[in-house]
Design an enzyme around this catalytic site. Structure first.
Site, PDB file in Angstrom:
ATOM      1  CD  GLU A 156      -3.227  -0.943   1.966  1.00  0.00           C
ATOM      2  OE1 GLU A 156      -3.222  -0.032   2.816  1.00  0.00           O
ATOM      3  OE2 GLU A 156      -4.183  -1.722   1.826  1.00  0.00           O
ATOM      4  CD  GLU A 182      -3.726  -6.077   3.485  1.00  0.00           C
ATOM      5  OE1 GLU A 182      -4.602  -5.315   3.944  1.00  0.00           O
ATOM      6  OE2 GLU A 182      -2.516  -5.865   3.610  1.00  0.00           O
TER       7      GLU A 182
HETATM    8  C1  NOJ Z   1      -4.483  -2.586   4.777  1.00  0.00           C
HETATM    9  C2  NOJ Z   1      -3.166  -2.732   5.462  1.00  0.00           C
HETATM   10  O1  NOJ Z   1      -2.247  -3.298   4.594  1.00  0.00           O
HETATM   11  C3  NOJ Z   1      -3.242  -3.494   6.763  1.00  0.00           C
HETATM   12  O2  NOJ Z   1      -2.054  -3.315   7.443  1.00  0.00           O
HETATM   13  C4  NOJ Z   1      -4.451  -3.040   7.551  1.00  0.00           C
HETATM   14  O3  NOJ Z   1      -4.489  -3.595   8.828  1.00  0.00           O
HETATM   15  C5  NOJ Z   1      -5.701  -3.400   6.767  1.00  0.00           C
HETATM   16  N1  NOJ Z   1      -5.674  -2.676   5.512  1.00  0.00           N
HETATM   17  C6  NOJ Z   1      -7.005  -3.049   7.468  1.00  0.00           C
HETATM   18  O4  NOJ Z   1      -7.106  -1.688   7.610  1.00  0.00           O
END
Ligand code: NOJ
Length: 448
Positions: free
Chosen positions: A161, A356
Protein backbone atom coordinates in the site's frame (compact mmCIF):
# COMPACT_ATOMS: atom_id res chain seq x y z
CA UNK A 1 -16.09 -22.51 -7.77
CA UNK A 2 -12.47 -21.59 -8.28
CA UNK A 3 -10.15 -23.95 -10.08
CA UNK A 4 -8.11 -26.40 -8.05
CA UNK A 5 -4.94 -24.30 -8.28
CA UNK A 6 -6.61 -21.26 -6.74
CA UNK A 7 -4.62 -20.00 -3.76
CA UNK A 8 -6.61 -19.45 -0.59
CA UNK A 9 -4.56 -17.73 2.05
CA UNK A 10 -4.54 -15.09 4.73
CA UNK A 11 -2.35 -12.09 5.51
CA UNK A 12 -0.66 -10.41 8.45
CA UNK A 13 2.11 -7.83 8.91
CA UNK A 14 5.09 -7.69 11.24
CA UNK A 15 4.37 -4.69 13.45
CA UNK A 16 0.72 -5.62 13.72
CA UNK A 17 1.33 -9.10 15.18
CA UNK A 18 4.89 -9.74 16.34
CA UNK A 19 5.40 -7.77 19.54
CA UNK A 20 8.90 -8.25 21.05
CA UNK A 21 9.87 -4.84 19.77
CA UNK A 22 13.32 -4.82 21.35
CA UNK A 23 14.26 -8.50 21.45
CA UNK A 24 17.25 -10.12 19.80
CA UNK A 25 18.78 -6.96 18.44
CA UNK A 26 15.70 -5.46 16.81
CA UNK A 27 16.14 -1.71 16.42
CA UNK A 28 13.28 0.80 16.72
CA UNK A 29 10.98 1.40 13.78
CA UNK A 30 8.99 4.52 12.97
CA UNK A 31 5.95 2.82 14.53
CA UNK A 32 7.78 2.28 17.81
CA UNK A 33 8.47 6.01 17.84
CA UNK A 34 5.03 7.07 16.62
CA UNK A 35 3.10 5.00 19.18
CA UNK A 36 5.11 6.48 22.05
CA UNK A 37 2.89 9.51 21.69
CA UNK A 38 -0.36 8.01 23.00
CA UNK A 39 -2.37 10.70 21.26
CA UNK A 40 -1.41 9.21 17.89
CA UNK A 41 -3.41 6.04 18.55
CA UNK A 42 -7.16 6.12 19.17
CA UNK A 43 -7.07 3.78 22.16
CA UNK A 44 -3.54 4.68 23.28
CA UNK A 45 -2.24 1.16 22.62
CA UNK A 46 0.81 0.04 20.62
CA UNK A 47 2.33 -3.04 19.03
CA UNK A 48 4.80 -3.84 21.79
CA UNK A 49 3.05 -7.15 22.48
CA UNK A 50 0.22 -7.33 19.93
CA UNK A 51 -0.33 -11.04 19.14
CA UNK A 52 3.06 -11.99 20.56
CA UNK A 53 3.74 -13.87 17.34
CA UNK A 54 7.49 -13.44 17.64
CA UNK A 55 7.25 -15.88 20.55
CA UNK A 56 4.19 -17.88 19.52
CA UNK A 57 4.86 -18.37 15.83
CA UNK A 58 4.65 -22.15 16.08
CA UNK A 59 1.14 -21.94 17.56
CA UNK A 60 0.25 -19.53 14.77
CA UNK A 61 1.40 -21.84 12.01
CA UNK A 62 -0.56 -24.67 13.60
CA UNK A 63 -3.66 -22.48 13.49
CA UNK A 64 -2.98 -21.72 9.83
CA UNK A 65 -2.76 -25.42 9.07
CA UNK A 66 -6.04 -26.04 10.88
CA UNK A 67 -7.59 -23.34 8.75
CA UNK A 68 -6.44 -25.23 5.69
CA UNK A 69 -4.88 -22.29 3.83
CA UNK A 70 -2.36 -23.07 1.14
CA UNK A 71 -0.55 -19.78 1.57
CA UNK A 72 0.39 -17.27 4.25
CA UNK A 73 1.33 -13.70 3.50
CA UNK A 74 3.39 -12.02 6.21
CA UNK A 75 5.89 -9.20 6.25
CA UNK A 76 9.46 -8.93 7.38
CA UNK A 77 10.44 -6.17 9.77
CA UNK A 78 13.39 -4.38 8.20
CA UNK A 79 14.28 -3.14 11.70
CA UNK A 80 14.55 -6.72 12.97
CA UNK A 81 16.96 -8.01 10.36
CA UNK A 82 19.20 -4.99 9.75
CA UNK A 83 20.91 -3.18 12.60
CA UNK A 84 21.65 0.50 13.12
CA UNK A 85 24.91 0.15 11.20
CA UNK A 86 23.17 -1.36 8.21
CA UNK A 87 24.55 -4.82 8.99
CA UNK A 88 22.49 -8.03 9.03
CA UNK A 89 21.13 -9.12 12.41
CA UNK A 90 21.28 -12.90 12.33
CA UNK A 91 18.98 -13.40 15.31
CA UNK A 92 16.26 -11.42 13.60
CA UNK A 93 16.77 -13.34 10.37
CA UNK A 94 16.55 -16.60 12.29
CA UNK A 95 13.03 -15.76 13.36
CA UNK A 96 11.87 -15.59 9.74
CA UNK A 97 13.93 -18.62 8.74
CA UNK A 98 12.29 -20.63 11.52
CA UNK A 99 8.86 -19.31 10.61
CA UNK A 100 9.36 -20.37 6.99
CA UNK A 101 10.63 -23.79 8.01
CA UNK A 102 7.60 -24.26 10.19
CA UNK A 103 5.34 -23.26 7.28
CA UNK A 104 7.16 -25.71 5.08
CA UNK A 105 6.48 -28.51 7.60
CA UNK A 106 2.79 -27.87 7.06
CA UNK A 107 3.07 -27.35 3.34
CA UNK A 108 2.01 -23.71 3.52
CA UNK A 109 3.51 -21.43 0.88
CA UNK A 110 5.01 -18.20 2.25
CA UNK A 111 4.31 -14.93 0.43
CA UNK A 112 6.73 -12.41 1.87
CA UNK A 113 6.11 -8.67 1.94
CA UNK A 114 9.35 -6.74 2.31
CA UNK A 115 7.91 -3.43 3.40
CA UNK A 116 4.71 -3.19 5.40
CA UNK A 117 5.39 0.24 6.86
CA UNK A 118 7.89 -0.36 9.68
CA UNK A 119 10.89 1.61 8.43
CA UNK A 120 13.89 1.54 10.79
CA UNK A 121 13.87 4.79 12.76
CA UNK A 122 17.53 5.46 11.96
CA UNK A 123 16.69 5.47 8.25
CA UNK A 124 13.78 7.81 8.82
CA UNK A 125 16.22 10.06 10.68
CA UNK A 126 18.30 10.11 7.50
CA UNK A 127 15.28 11.38 5.56
CA UNK A 128 13.25 8.20 4.92
CA UNK A 129 11.77 8.18 1.44
CA UNK A 130 13.17 11.65 0.78
CA UNK A 131 16.70 10.34 1.05
CA UNK A 132 17.97 9.55 -2.44
CA UNK A 133 19.94 6.62 -1.05
CA UNK A 134 16.84 4.94 0.40
CA UNK A 135 16.55 2.63 -2.61
CA UNK A 136 20.13 1.46 -2.07
CA UNK A 137 19.38 0.72 1.57
CA UNK A 138 16.26 -1.16 0.48
CA UNK A 139 18.25 -3.08 -2.11
CA UNK A 140 20.77 -4.11 0.53
CA UNK A 141 17.99 -5.20 2.90
CA UNK A 142 16.35 -7.21 0.10
CA UNK A 143 19.66 -8.86 -0.70
CA UNK A 144 20.13 -9.89 2.94
CA UNK A 145 16.59 -11.27 3.22
CA UNK A 146 16.50 -13.16 -0.06
CA UNK A 147 19.85 -14.81 0.69
CA UNK A 148 18.80 -15.76 4.22
CA UNK A 149 15.52 -17.25 2.97
CA UNK A 150 17.12 -18.99 0.03
CA UNK A 151 15.25 -22.20 -0.76
CA UNK A 152 12.42 -21.29 1.61
CA UNK A 153 10.65 -18.44 -0.16
CA UNK A 154 10.10 -17.74 -3.81
CA UNK A 155 7.10 -15.36 -3.72
CA UNK A 156 7.88 -11.75 -2.84
CA UNK A 157 5.84 -8.59 -2.57
CA UNK A 158 8.07 -5.52 -2.42
CA UNK A 159 5.89 -2.82 -0.87
CA UNK A 160 2.46 -2.81 0.74
CA UNK A 161 0.00 0.00 0.00
CA UNK A 162 2.28 2.81 -1.17
CA UNK A 163 -0.81 4.99 -1.16
CA UNK A 164 -1.20 4.69 2.59
CA UNK A 165 2.50 5.21 3.22
CA UNK A 166 2.31 8.55 1.45
CA UNK A 167 -1.24 9.78 2.13
CA UNK A 168 -1.49 8.81 5.79
CA UNK A 169 2.20 8.91 6.69
CA UNK A 170 3.09 12.15 4.97
CA UNK A 171 -0.06 14.15 4.29
CA UNK A 172 -2.78 13.39 6.83
CA UNK A 173 -0.04 12.42 9.31
CA UNK A 174 -2.32 9.87 10.95
CA UNK A 175 0.36 7.20 10.44
CA UNK A 176 4.05 7.03 11.21
CA UNK A 177 6.26 8.85 10.69
CA UNK A 178 3.73 11.69 10.64
CA UNK A 179 6.05 13.97 8.71
CA UNK A 180 4.17 16.29 6.38
CA UNK A 181 5.52 16.66 2.84
CA UNK A 182 5.11 19.56 0.46
CA UNK A 183 3.95 18.56 -3.03
CA UNK A 184 7.50 18.75 -4.28
CA UNK A 185 8.68 16.45 -1.50
CA UNK A 186 5.73 14.10 -1.98
CA UNK A 187 6.48 13.56 -5.68
CA UNK A 188 10.13 13.09 -4.91
CA UNK A 189 9.35 10.55 -2.18
CA UNK A 190 6.93 8.65 -4.43
CA UNK A 191 9.62 8.39 -7.06
CA UNK A 192 12.17 7.15 -4.51
CA UNK A 193 9.65 4.60 -3.25
CA UNK A 194 9.15 3.30 -6.78
CA UNK A 195 12.91 3.04 -7.16
CA UNK A 196 13.02 0.99 -3.94
CA UNK A 197 10.54 -1.34 -5.58
CA UNK A 198 12.58 -1.52 -8.80
CA UNK A 199 15.88 -2.23 -7.08
CA UNK A 200 14.26 -4.91 -4.93
CA UNK A 201 12.80 -6.61 -8.02
CA UNK A 202 16.26 -6.72 -9.54
CA UNK A 203 17.77 -8.34 -6.47
CA UNK A 204 14.94 -10.86 -6.10
CA UNK A 205 15.30 -11.93 -9.73
CA UNK A 206 19.03 -12.35 -9.22
CA UNK A 207 18.94 -14.21 -5.90
CA UNK A 208 15.77 -16.28 -5.99
CA UNK A 209 15.19 -19.26 -8.20
CA UNK A 210 11.72 -19.43 -9.76
CA UNK A 211 10.82 -16.18 -8.09
CA UNK A 212 7.51 -14.42 -8.43
CA UNK A 213 7.37 -10.71 -7.65
CA UNK A 214 4.76 -8.02 -7.33
CA UNK A 215 3.82 -5.01 -5.24
CA UNK A 216 0.58 -4.59 -3.35
CA UNK A 217 -1.19 -1.26 -3.75
CA UNK A 218 -4.73 -0.69 -2.54
CA UNK A 219 -7.71 0.82 -4.24
CA UNK A 220 -11.39 1.54 -3.92
CA UNK A 221 -13.13 0.59 -7.15
CA UNK A 222 -16.05 2.47 -8.63
CA UNK A 223 -19.05 0.23 -9.08
CA UNK A 224 -21.60 1.23 -11.73
CA UNK A 225 -25.13 0.96 -10.37
CA UNK A 226 -26.43 0.13 -13.83
CA UNK A 227 -24.32 -2.83 -14.77
CA UNK A 228 -25.40 -2.85 -18.41
CA UNK A 229 -24.57 0.81 -19.09
CA UNK A 230 -21.37 0.81 -21.15
CA UNK A 231 -20.91 4.58 -20.96
CA UNK A 232 -21.10 4.45 -17.19
CA UNK A 233 -18.62 1.55 -17.10
CA UNK A 234 -16.12 3.52 -19.17
CA UNK A 235 -16.52 6.61 -17.00
CA UNK A 236 -15.97 4.56 -13.84
CA UNK A 237 -12.89 2.98 -15.37
CA UNK A 238 -11.49 6.34 -16.45
CA UNK A 239 -12.09 7.92 -13.05
CA UNK A 240 -10.51 4.95 -11.28
CA UNK A 241 -7.22 5.50 -13.11
CA UNK A 242 -7.36 9.27 -13.50
CA UNK A 243 -4.62 11.29 -11.85
CA UNK A 244 -6.17 14.43 -10.38
CA UNK A 245 -4.17 17.14 -8.69
CA UNK A 246 -6.17 17.31 -5.51
CA UNK A 247 -5.41 16.61 -1.86
CA UNK A 248 -5.72 12.87 -2.44
CA UNK A 249 -3.36 12.34 -5.38
CA UNK A 250 -0.91 10.34 -3.20
CA UNK A 251 -3.79 7.93 -2.64
CA UNK A 252 -4.52 7.33 -6.32
CA UNK A 253 -3.92 4.24 -8.42
CA UNK A 254 -2.09 5.24 -11.58
CA UNK A 255 0.64 7.38 -10.01
CA UNK A 256 2.19 4.12 -8.73
CA UNK A 257 0.84 1.39 -10.99
CA UNK A 258 1.33 3.12 -14.35
CA UNK A 259 5.10 3.53 -13.90
CA UNK A 260 5.36 0.00 -12.55
CA UNK A 261 3.27 -1.76 -15.19
CA UNK A 262 3.27 0.63 -18.14
CA UNK A 263 6.74 2.11 -17.84
CA UNK A 264 5.80 5.75 -17.25
CA UNK A 265 3.72 8.05 -15.08
CA UNK A 266 0.24 8.87 -16.39
CA UNK A 267 0.41 11.24 -19.35
CA UNK A 268 -0.93 14.25 -17.48
CA UNK A 269 1.55 13.84 -14.58
CA UNK A 270 4.14 15.97 -16.35
CA UNK A 271 1.58 18.66 -17.05
CA UNK A 272 -0.21 18.63 -13.72
CA UNK A 273 3.00 18.67 -11.67
CA UNK A 274 5.04 20.85 -14.00
CA UNK A 275 7.91 22.52 -12.20
CA UNK A 276 7.59 20.43 -9.03
CA UNK A 277 8.07 16.82 -10.07
CA UNK A 278 11.56 15.32 -9.67
CA UNK A 279 13.85 14.62 -12.57
CA UNK A 280 12.73 11.34 -14.10
CA UNK A 281 15.25 9.55 -16.26
CA UNK A 282 14.79 6.78 -18.77
CA UNK A 283 16.95 4.56 -16.55
CA UNK A 284 14.67 5.21 -13.57
CA UNK A 285 11.62 4.24 -15.57
CA UNK A 286 13.28 1.07 -16.82
CA UNK A 287 14.25 0.17 -13.29
CA UNK A 288 10.74 0.77 -11.96
CA UNK A 289 8.95 -1.12 -14.72
CA UNK A 290 10.71 -4.48 -14.74
CA UNK A 291 8.21 -7.21 -15.54
CA UNK A 292 6.18 -8.49 -12.61
CA UNK A 293 4.29 -11.75 -12.31
CA UNK A 294 1.06 -10.61 -10.73
CA UNK A 295 -1.08 -7.64 -9.98
CA UNK A 296 -1.54 -7.81 -6.23
CA UNK A 297 -4.20 -5.56 -4.81
CA UNK A 298 -5.74 -4.91 -1.41
CA UNK A 299 -9.50 -4.38 -1.75
CA UNK A 300 -11.96 -3.77 1.06
CA UNK A 301 -14.63 -1.40 -0.14
CA UNK A 302 -15.82 0.59 -3.12
CA UNK A 303 -18.32 3.22 -4.17
CA UNK A 304 -21.52 2.89 -6.13
CA UNK A 305 -21.66 5.30 -9.06
CA UNK A 306 -24.45 6.61 -11.27
CA UNK A 307 -24.66 9.10 -14.12
CA UNK A 308 -26.36 12.42 -13.45
CA UNK A 309 -28.46 14.29 -15.97
CA UNK A 310 -25.38 15.94 -17.46
CA UNK A 311 -23.88 12.51 -18.06
CA UNK A 312 -21.24 12.95 -15.37
CA UNK A 313 -20.54 10.40 -12.70
CA UNK A 314 -21.98 10.88 -9.25
CA UNK A 315 -21.22 9.00 -6.06
CA UNK A 316 -24.23 7.28 -4.48
CA UNK A 317 -24.63 8.12 -0.81
CA UNK A 318 -24.33 5.31 1.68
CA UNK A 319 -27.67 5.60 3.42
CA UNK A 320 -28.03 5.23 7.19
CA UNK A 321 -28.10 1.54 7.96
CA UNK A 322 -26.09 0.60 4.88
CA UNK A 323 -24.13 -2.55 5.79
CA UNK A 324 -20.70 -1.56 6.96
CA UNK A 325 -17.83 -2.71 9.11
CA UNK A 326 -16.91 -1.32 12.49
CA UNK A 327 -14.51 1.19 10.94
CA UNK A 328 -15.74 4.22 9.07
CA UNK A 329 -14.24 3.49 5.65
CA UNK A 330 -15.49 -0.07 5.29
CA UNK A 331 -18.85 -0.14 3.53
CA UNK A 332 -19.90 -3.57 2.27
CA UNK A 333 -19.61 -3.28 -1.52
CA UNK A 334 -19.05 -6.85 -2.74
CA UNK A 335 -18.80 -5.86 -6.42
CA UNK A 336 -15.45 -4.32 -5.43
CA UNK A 337 -14.06 -7.78 -6.13
CA UNK A 338 -15.70 -7.87 -9.53
CA UNK A 339 -14.91 -4.42 -10.92
CA UNK A 340 -11.52 -3.99 -9.22
CA UNK A 341 -9.86 -7.00 -10.88
CA UNK A 342 -11.62 -6.21 -14.16
CA UNK A 343 -10.30 -2.64 -14.34
CA UNK A 344 -6.80 -3.65 -13.30
CA UNK A 345 -6.57 -6.49 -15.79
CA UNK A 346 -7.93 -4.35 -18.60
CA UNK A 347 -5.15 -1.79 -18.06
CA UNK A 348 -2.19 -3.82 -16.82
CA UNK A 349 -2.86 -7.28 -18.24
CA UNK A 350 -1.40 -9.53 -15.57
CA UNK A 351 -3.03 -12.18 -13.42
CA UNK A 352 -4.62 -10.84 -10.27
CA UNK A 353 -4.09 -11.88 -6.67
CA UNK A 354 -6.17 -10.30 -3.93
CA UNK A 355 -3.50 -9.67 -1.33
CA UNK A 356 -5.96 -8.42 1.29
CA UNK A 357 -9.70 -8.36 1.82
CA UNK A 358 -11.37 -8.44 5.19
CA UNK A 359 -14.02 -7.24 7.59
CA UNK A 360 -13.80 -5.28 10.83
CA UNK A 361 -16.40 -6.30 13.36
CA UNK A 362 -17.29 -5.50 16.93
CA UNK A 363 -16.53 -9.07 18.01
CA UNK A 364 -17.24 -10.25 21.54
CA UNK A 365 -16.79 -13.50 23.39
CA UNK A 366 -20.29 -14.88 23.94
CA UNK A 367 -21.62 -16.61 27.02
CA UNK A 368 -20.76 -19.94 25.41
CA UNK A 369 -17.12 -18.85 25.20
CA UNK A 370 -17.24 -18.60 21.42
CA UNK A 371 -17.08 -15.67 19.03
CA UNK A 372 -20.07 -15.54 16.69
CA UNK A 373 -19.39 -13.23 13.77
CA UNK A 374 -21.98 -13.92 11.05
CA UNK A 375 -21.34 -10.48 9.53
CA UNK A 376 -17.76 -11.45 8.69
CA UNK A 377 -18.79 -14.73 7.09
CA UNK A 378 -21.46 -12.90 5.14
CA UNK A 379 -18.87 -10.38 3.93
CA UNK A 380 -16.42 -13.07 2.84
CA UNK A 381 -19.10 -14.99 0.98
CA UNK A 382 -20.56 -11.97 -0.79
CA UNK A 383 -17.10 -10.82 -1.89
CA UNK A 384 -15.97 -14.27 -2.99
CA UNK A 385 -19.10 -14.71 -5.10
CA UNK A 386 -18.11 -11.58 -7.03
CA UNK A 387 -14.49 -12.70 -7.30
CA UNK A 388 -15.64 -16.04 -8.62
CA UNK A 389 -17.74 -14.24 -11.21
CA UNK A 390 -14.88 -12.10 -12.47
CA UNK A 391 -12.50 -15.06 -12.47
CA UNK A 392 -14.47 -16.38 -15.44
CA UNK A 393 -13.53 -13.22 -17.35
CA UNK A 394 -9.99 -12.37 -16.17
CA UNK A 395 -7.29 -14.52 -14.57
CA UNK A 396 -7.57 -14.43 -10.78
CA UNK A 397 -5.10 -16.67 -9.01
CA UNK A 398 -5.62 -16.14 -5.32
CA UNK A 399 -7.33 -14.55 -2.34
CA UNK A 400 -5.75 -13.64 0.99
CA UNK A 401 -8.12 -12.84 3.84
CA UNK A 402 -7.02 -9.99 6.11
CA UNK A 403 -6.29 -11.08 8.72
CA UNK A 404 -5.52 -14.33 10.44
CA UNK A 405 -5.78 -12.65 13.85
CA UNK A 406 -7.17 -9.51 15.32
CA UNK A 407 -4.12 -7.31 15.55
CA UNK A 408 -2.76 -3.80 15.97
CA UNK A 409 -4.81 -1.73 13.53
CA UNK A 410 -2.40 1.20 13.21
CA UNK A 411 -3.87 4.53 14.32
CA UNK A 412 -7.00 2.75 15.60
CA UNK A 413 -5.01 0.55 17.98
CA UNK A 414 -6.08 -2.85 19.26
CA UNK A 415 -9.83 -2.25 19.39
CA UNK A 416 -10.54 -2.82 15.72
CA UNK A 417 -10.86 -6.51 14.93
CA UNK A 418 -10.41 -7.98 11.44
CA UNK A 419 -9.29 -11.49 12.42
CA UNK A 420 -10.63 -14.95 11.78
CA UNK A 421 -9.12 -15.62 15.20
CA UNK A 422 -10.05 -13.52 18.21
CA UNK A 423 -7.14 -12.22 20.21
CA UNK A 424 -7.48 -11.84 23.94
CA UNK A 425 -4.72 -9.28 24.40
CA UNK A 426 -4.72 -9.69 28.16
CA UNK A 427 -4.09 -13.43 28.21
CA UNK A 428 -2.73 -14.01 24.72
CA UNK A 429 -5.46 -16.58 24.17
CA UNK A 430 -6.46 -17.19 20.56
CA UNK A 431 -10.12 -18.08 19.98
CA UNK A 432 -11.22 -19.23 16.56
CA UNK A 433 -14.26 -17.26 15.50
CA UNK A 434 -17.19 -18.81 13.61
CA UNK A 435 -15.84 -17.21 10.44
CA UNK A 436 -12.65 -19.23 10.85
CA UNK A 437 -14.65 -22.44 10.43
CA UNK A 438 -16.72 -20.95 7.60
CA UNK A 439 -13.62 -19.85 5.68
CA UNK A 440 -12.17 -23.31 6.28
CA UNK A 441 -15.27 -24.84 4.67
CA UNK A 442 -15.00 -22.48 1.72
CA UNK A 443 -11.38 -23.52 1.21
CA UNK A 444 -12.27 -27.20 1.44
CA UNK A 445 -15.05 -26.75 -1.12
CA UNK A 446 -12.92 -24.61 -3.43
CA UNK A 447 -15.39 -21.74 -3.22
CA UNK A 448 -18.90 -20.88 -2.07
C1 NOJ B 1 -4.48 -2.59 4.78
C2 NOJ B 1 -3.17 -2.73 5.46
O1 NOJ B 1 -2.25 -3.30 4.59
C3 NOJ B 1 -3.24 -3.49 6.76
O2 NOJ B 1 -2.05 -3.32 7.44
C4 NOJ B 1 -4.45 -3.04 7.55
O3 NOJ B 1 -4.49 -3.60 8.83
C5 NOJ B 1 -5.70 -3.40 6.77
N1 NOJ B 1 -5.67 -2.68 5.51
C6 NOJ B 1 -7.01 -3.05 7.47
O4 NOJ B 1 -7.11 -1.69 7.61
Amino acid sequence: MFDSKFIFGCSTASYQIEGSIDKDGKVPSIWDTFTKNKKNIADGTDGSIACDSYIKYKDDVKILSELGVKAYRFSIAWCRVIDNNNNPNQKGLDYYINLCKELKNYNIRPFVTLYHWDMPEWLEDLGGFLNDSISDYFMHYTDVVTKALDGLVSDYITINEPQVIMQLGHRDCAHAPGVKFSDKEMLHAIHNLLKCHGKAVKVIRKNVKNSTVGFAPCSRPLVPVDKSDKVLYQKCYDYFFELRNDYYYPNMVAIYSDPVFLGDYPKNYYEVFKGIHPEITKEDLELISQPLDYIYQNFYSGNYIRLNKDNNIEFEDFYPGFPEGNIEWLQVVPETLYYGPKYLYERYKKPIIISENGFCNNDVISLDGKVHDPERTDYIKRYLIELDKVSKEVPVLGYFYWSLFDNFEWSYGLKKRFGLVYMNYKTGERIKKDSFFEYKKIIENGGI
